[in-house]
Design a protein around this motif. Structure first.
Motif, short mmCIF file in Angstrom:
data_model
loop_
_atom_site.label_atom_id
_atom_site.label_comp_id
_atom_site.label_asym_id
_atom_site.label_seq_id
_atom_site.Cartn_x
_atom_site.Cartn_y
_atom_site.Cartn_z
N GLU A 86 -36.15 -10.07 10.29
CA GLU A 86 -37.14 -9.70 11.30
C GLU A 86 -36.88 -8.30 11.85
O GLU A 86 -37.82 -7.54 12.11
CB GLU A 86 -37.17 -10.74 12.41
N ASN B 240 -23.39 -24.63 15.38
CA ASN B 240 -24.75 -24.61 14.85
C ASN B 240 -24.72 -24.56 13.32
O ASN B 240 -24.23 -23.60 12.74
CB ASN B 240 -25.50 -23.39 15.42
N ASP C 80 -28.02 -18.86 8.39
CA ASP C 80 -29.45 -18.67 8.09
C ASP C 80 -30.17 -18.00 9.25
O ASP C 80 -31.06 -17.17 9.04
CB ASP C 80 -30.11 -20.01 7.76
N ASP C 81 -29.80 -18.35 10.48
CA ASP C 81 -30.41 -17.71 11.65
C ASP C 81 -30.09 -16.23 11.70
O ASP C 81 -30.95 -15.40 12.02
CB ASP C 81 -29.95 -18.39 12.94
N ALA C 82 -28.85 -15.87 11.39
CA ALA C 82 -28.46 -14.46 11.38
C ALA C 82 -29.21 -13.69 10.30
O ALA C 82 -29.64 -12.55 10.52
CB ALA C 82 -26.95 -14.34 11.18
N GLN D 5 -32.17 -14.53 9.08
CA GLN D 5 -33.56 -14.46 9.54
C GLN D 5 -33.72 -13.37 10.59
O GLN D 5 -34.69 -12.61 10.57
CB GLN D 5 -34.02 -15.81 10.10
N ASP D 6 -32.77 -13.27 11.51
CA ASP D 6 -32.81 -12.20 12.52
C ASP D 6 -32.75 -10.83 11.86
O ASP D 6 -33.46 -9.90 12.27
CB ASP D 6 -31.64 -12.34 13.51
N ARG E 184 -24.57 -9.74 13.22
CA ARG E 184 -25.05 -10.84 14.08
C ARG E 184 -24.08 -12.02 14.06
O ARG E 184 -23.94 -12.73 15.05
CB ARG E 184 -26.44 -11.30 13.63
N THR F 190 -27.07 -24.00 11.27
CA THR F 190 -27.97 -22.99 10.72
C THR F 190 -27.59 -21.58 11.16
O THR F 190 -28.39 -20.66 11.06
CB THR F 190 -29.43 -23.27 11.13
N PHE F 191 -26.38 -21.41 11.62
CA PHE F 191 -25.90 -20.15 12.17
C PHE F 191 -26.08 -18.98 11.19
O PHE F 191 -26.60 -17.91 11.56
CB PHE F 191 -24.43 -20.30 12.58
#
Length: 147
Positions: free
Chosen positions: A39, A26, A31-33, A35-36, A71, A28-29
């Motif tokens: 949040e 992925n 960036d996703d972590a 973002q998580d 993450r 965006t791995f």
């Protein structure tokens, strides 16, 4: 977001972050972590501080990096990675319980944002009487009754 990939690299090294990125397909791995992590932080502090924050304090950026790093280690986080994550969550829980503060500064004045309102409460304390406001007795007497 409270952190960037550059913040993760600065804290944990380019080598470590790249090794974690190699393990997944992925793009965006990271960036996703992040973002998580954002949040998760917002879930803890959103009840006390208006979001988005006007300025991100350095301790919140550090915690975002620690949470995102945890993450990223989705398979086997090391003991140090897990401990940093747990410490960050413990602090955020203390913030949510009003036992710790974030010390957020306004960018233009460097004034510390207090999460406690400085104005009067919206309700009168028990034992006090109403002293007027939107409608006084004279205004209420002019209103039609519901008989």
């Amino acid at each position: 977001m409270y952190a960037t990939e550059a913040d993760l690299v600065a804290r944990f090294s380019d080598e470590e972050i790249n090794n974690l990125k190699i393990m997944v397909t992925n793009p965006t791995f990271v960036d996703d972590a992040i973002q998580d992590a954002t949040e998760e932080i917002n879930g803890h502090i959103g009840g006390r501080y208006p979001l988005p924050l006007p300025n991100v304090p350095s301790n919140l950026k550090r915690m975002a990096c620690d949470i995102a790093r945890y993450r990223l280690y989705f398979q086997q986080p090391t003991e140090e990675v897990r401990k940093r994550y747990e410490d960050a969550i413990a602090f955020l829980k203390r913030v949510a319980d009003n036992k710790a503060h974030l010390q957020i500064q306004l960018p233009e004045t460097n004034e510390i944002v207090d999460d406690q309102p400085k104005n009067k409460p919206s309700t009168a304390p028990i034992g006090t009487s109403y002293t007027g406001g939107v409608f006084g007795d004279a205004t209420l007497d002019m209103m039609p009754s519901m008989k």
